[in-house]
Motif scaffolding. Structure first.
Motif, PDB file in Angstrom:
ATOM      1  N   LEU A  95       2.643   4.795  -0.536  1.00  0.00           N
ATOM      2  CA  LEU A  95       2.228   3.719  -1.436  1.00  0.00           C
ATOM      3  C   LEU A  95       1.828   4.266  -2.802  1.00  0.00           C
ATOM      4  O   LEU A  95       2.258   3.757  -3.846  1.00  0.00           O
ATOM      5  N   SER A  96       1.006   5.319  -2.807  1.00  0.00           N
ATOM      6  CA  SER A  96       0.539   5.853  -4.084  1.00  0.00           C
ATOM      7  C   SER A  96       1.686   6.444  -4.877  1.00  0.00           C
ATOM      8  O   SER A  96       1.815   6.206  -6.081  1.00  0.00           O
ATOM      9  N   PHE A  97       2.515   7.207  -4.173  1.00  0.00           N
ATOM     10  CA  PHE A  97       3.635   7.825  -4.880  1.00  0.00           C
ATOM     11  C   PHE A  97       4.580   6.752  -5.409  1.00  0.00           C
ATOM     12  O   PHE A  97       5.063   6.824  -6.540  1.00  0.00           O
TER      13      PHE A  97
ATOM     14  N   ASP B 247      -1.595   8.673   6.846  1.00  0.00           N
ATOM     15  CA  ASP B 247      -1.479   9.470   5.634  1.00  0.00           C
ATOM     16  C   ASP B 247      -0.132   9.290   4.977  1.00  0.00           C
ATOM     17  O   ASP B 247      -0.024   9.209   3.753  1.00  0.00           O
TER      18      ASP B 247
ATOM     19  N   ALA C 172       3.847   3.699  -6.286  1.00  0.00           N
ATOM     20  CA  ALA C 172       3.260   3.040  -7.458  1.00  0.00           C
ATOM     21  C   ALA C 172       3.469   3.892  -8.703  1.00  0.00           C
ATOM     22  O   ALA C 172       3.874   3.391  -9.761  1.00  0.00           O
ATOM     23  N   ALA C 173       3.221   5.203  -8.560  1.00  0.00           N
ATOM     24  CA  ALA C 173       3.397   6.087  -9.711  1.00  0.00           C
ATOM     25  C   ALA C 173       4.855   6.109 -10.157  1.00  0.00           C
ATOM     26  O   ALA C 173       5.157   6.086 -11.356  1.00  0.00           O
ATOM     27  N   ALA C 174       5.763   6.133  -9.166  1.00  0.00           N
ATOM     28  CA  ALA C 174       7.189   6.147  -9.515  1.00  0.00           C
ATOM     29  C   ALA C 174       7.589   4.834 -10.178  1.00  0.00           C
ATOM     30  O   ALA C 174       8.421   4.805 -11.081  1.00  0.00           O
ATOM     31  N   LEU C 175       6.948   3.744  -9.731  1.00  0.00           N
ATOM     32  CA  LEU C 175       7.275   2.431 -10.292  1.00  0.00           C
ATOM     33  C   LEU C 175       6.937   2.361 -11.786  1.00  0.00           C
ATOM     34  O   LEU C 175       7.606   1.678 -12.560  1.00  0.00           O
TER      35      LEU C 175
ATOM     36  N   PHE D  67      -0.025   5.921   3.221  1.00  0.00           N
ATOM     37  CA  PHE D  67      -0.873   5.902   2.038  1.00  0.00           C
ATOM     38  C   PHE D  67      -0.279   6.732   0.913  1.00  0.00           C
ATOM     39  O   PHE D  67      -0.250   6.322  -0.241  1.00  0.00           O
ATOM     40  N   PHE D  68       0.241   7.889   1.289  1.00  0.00           N
ATOM     41  CA  PHE D  68       0.877   8.720   0.271  1.00  0.00           C
ATOM     42  C   PHE D  68       2.090   8.001  -0.302  1.00  0.00           C
ATOM     43  O   PHE D  68       2.304   7.983  -1.516  1.00  0.00           O
TER      44      PHE D  68
END
Lengths: 323, 374
Positions: free
Chosen positions: A31-33, A25, A35-38, A28-29
């Motif tokens: 990676l997603s966070f 978890d 990407a959003a920050a990127l 995965f969190f």
């Protein structure tokens, strides 16, 4: 720490943001966070690099070296004028037609055909702009410069749009031709968005209108258009944003000159920002590149403003039966 | 959604259902309307035959005007003013559609007609190396387009998909998520040439860092990687948008059922949410590829053009189909026709690629649609 603590998605619990204490978890969190920050970082980088390379390196430090006393404004002014002028004409030509086509697809054409037509329109929005450019200069320009230009000049020459001392462009490489091509290019976009909102008109509104004895056109005027108005406007604004940034079709077709030109039928036209960059960039070096990047920043701000207005209108949405 | 389209179909042209018109003096349903249509087509055809084929499009327009005006006038006399307005609006909508089809069909037709001049094996197997006049081809440009587009997809898909997962699965309604959403909107609106300028400026900057110099060798900082970065900027927001939309369509009950069985969140996303939404997500990705594959302006700025095959995206200039097409047309070599034919053949190849991608998207969405969802 057990799974029982896991909040359900969609709940208002603020602990949703917390990753659960499991390695998978966490990864995965992360990676997603990340990407959003990127996304944030990327946009900041765009603004930063354009500002530094264009604004700072050229406009602030050295603009009189290339542009003399007029400064950067004397260079970018005509380009902004050309960009806005061409896009505005394109939008004026495209919007009414796009609305009619969207209404045709959503409320007039038989359903089977309507789906195919919608697909066809989407496909046309994806045709590369070079192709439209090549078509514009090979097919459209000769046709309308021979059939429409002389007619417009003779009959509507009293309007500054169509009349001046400069001769008509025999090749057809003028503002008018470019605007028509851009209109053809943005039409699928405006149509697609308008069709979508027209289809979302509540069925009850439409049936209520028909039940009161309205004809199909009256029903559209009473139910569909008030409901779809904001969607159509925001679609048109998105089309405008697209037209402002359109590069290749303009670069291929337009015969540019530097300065402000109102007459749309001649071979002397104000260039657009994007097309000017495409034409000049391959042969530029040093400060010239910085100057082009500065114009790119201006274009970025221009489209940003237009898109912001479009989103404003779209989010305002349908406010009631009386629109 | 498409249901609404079919609900209102009081077919104006069917012969039956005349109850409504009993109140009016007459009706144009059925034969009279077809009469008007035949007259309009005849008018257009007559003009075309009488005044010659200078411009067939003009006579289609004449035919449409005749159609609209006669419909209005005849209906005005035979039926009521309201009916007349209704028929008039129908005629205008139909004509607008026909008018739009003219340029669009013309575009497609021209690409096929002109592109077929060099639509041969030679074009797809040779490069422009050492070619000055006739012959030559776009093999190197096809390689370039494939390499750059593949790189772009590799960058943009995880980037966009994970952002969408964050927005839907982790951060419903948080302030950060709202900021990201509106920034994605801003990204969608970035003009393609500006994306190109950004990538260029970025790689000029990277070039000054000694450890990264290898990334932007090539004369004047041109490389396939820079092009891919520019295109990533354009493709990512599209991927975010479509994936987000698809993830939101997944019913919450599925997630809840999975959580109730003690499955961790990330496995729920991978095993339950993504498989349910995969059809829409893949379709969106394929359509996003179709959108960026024809981008010219950013590649013109970042990648440039060469005459030879270059497989390496960090080794200087590459050719790409759209730039190849533009360059062949704008800077032709003698004989001009040979260059123009190459430009059109490249344009035709691009359009074919877009059509193929669209077909793939269509097939994917029908194959992968989960049985539970309509």
């Amino acid at each position: 720490m057990t799974m029982l603590d896991t909040p359900l998605p969609g709940g208002n619990d603020s602990s949703i943001d917390q990753p659960v204490g499991k390695a998978g978890d966490k990864v995965f969190f992360g990676l997603s966070f990340g990407a959003a920050a990127l996304i944030l970082v990327t946009l900041a980088a765009v603004a930063l690099f354009l500002s530094y390379q264009g604004l700072y390196e050229y406009v602030v430090s050295d603009s009189d070296q290339l542009d003399g006393d007029g400064g950067f404004l004397s260079y970018v002014g005509p380009l902004v004028f050309g960009t806005v002028y061409i896009s505005a004409i394109a939008l004026l030509l495209a919007t009414p037609v796009a609305i009619a086509v969207a209404l045709y697809i959503s409320h007039y054409a038989p359903r089977k055909i309507a789906q195919t037509l919608g697909y066809f329109i989407d496909l046309l929005a994806a045709i590369p702009s070079v192709v439209y450019g090549l078509w514009g200069i090979t097919v459209l320009a000769p046709i309308i410069s021979q059939s429409m230009f002389p007619w417009l000049r003779e009959n509507l020459g009293f309007i500054p749009l169509f009349g001046s001392d400069v001769a008509i462009a025999q090749s057809g490489r003028s503002t008018f031709t470019v605007s028509v091509v851009l209109a053809v290019m943005v039409l699928p976009i405006i149509t697609a968005i308008s069709r979508e909102v027209f289809l979302q008109t509540p069925r009850l509104h439409e049936e209520a209108s028909l039940a009161l004895g309205a004809t199909r056109w009256e029903m559209i005027r009473q139910a569909v258009i008030p409901y779809g108005r904001s969607g159509v406007i925001s679609g048109a604004m998105l089309g405008l944003g697209r037209a402002l940034g359109e590069t290749m079709a303009v670069a291929i077709i337009l015969s540019p000159a530097s300065g402000y030109f109102w007459d749309v039928l001649t071979a002397q036209n104000s260039n657009t920002i994007a097309s000017n960059i495409a034409l000049q960039f391959p042969e530029s070096a040093g400060l010239e590149v910085n100057r082009l990047i500065a114009t790119g920043l201006v274009l970025f701000v221009l489209t940003f403003a237009v898109n912001a207005v479009a989103r404003r209108i779209a989010s305002a949405g349908f406010s009631g039966a009386d629109g | 959604m498409s249901l609404t389209a079919s609900t209102i179909e009081p077919d104006l042209d069917s012969d039956g259902g005349n109850e409504r018109n009993d109140m009016t003096s007459g009706s144009l349903d059925g034969r009279p309307m077809w009469g008007i249509r035949v007259v309009s087509v005849a008018a257009g055809l007559a003009g075309y035959l009488a005044f010659g084929a200078v411009n067939w499009a003009l006579w289609i327009l004449v035919g449409l005007v005749v159609y609209v005006v006669t419909t209005l006038l005849v209906s005005r006399f035979v039926e009521s003013p309201r009916e007349a307005t209704d028929r008039f609006s129908t005629a205008v909508m139909t004509s607008a559609f026909a008018v739009v089809l003219l340029p669009l069909v013309s575009v497609v037709w021209t690409v096929i007609e002109r592109g077929s001049n060099r639509f041969d094996w030679d074009f797809y197997s040779t490069t422009m190396r050492g070619v000055i006049g006739e012959g030559g081809g776009g093999y190197h440009a096809i390689i370039g387009t494939l390499v750059i587009t593949a790189l772009t997809t590799i960058f943009a898909v995880p980037f966009g998909l994970f952002t969408a997962i964050y927005l839907v699965e982790y951060a419903t309604g948080s302030r950060f998520a709202k900021a990201v959403t509106s920034l994605v909107d801003v990204m969608t609106g970035i003009p393609s040439i500006v994306a190109g300028l950004f990538a260029y400026a970025l790689f000029v900057f990277l070039d000054d860092i000694p450890a990264l110099t290898a990334l932007s060798t090539g004369v004047g900082h041109r490389s396939g990687l820079a092009g891919a970065v520019a295109l990533t900027l354009l493709m990512t927001p599209v991927v975010v948008r479509t994936s987000e939309e698809m993830l939101r369509l997944v019913p919450n009950e599925l997630r809840e059922a999975s959580f109730a069985l003690g499955v961790p969140r990330w496995r729920t996303i991978v095993k339950v949410v993504l498989p349910t939404a995969i059809a829409g997500i893949l379709t969106g990705i394929v359509l996003a590829i179709a959108r960026v594959i024809g981008e010219t302006a950013p590649l013109l700025v970042t990648v440039g053009i060469t005459a030879d095959v270059n497989w390496n995206p960090i080794d200087g200039r590459m050719a790409a189909l759209p730039v190849f097409s533009y360059n062949s047309y704008k800077f032709p070599t003698l004989p001009v026709e040979a260059s123009q034919d190459r430009a059109w053949a490249a344009a035709l190849t691009l359009v074919l690629l877009v059509v193929i991608l669209f077909s793939i998207a269509r097939i994917l969405s029908s194959i992968l649609k989960p049985k539970g969802l309509k």
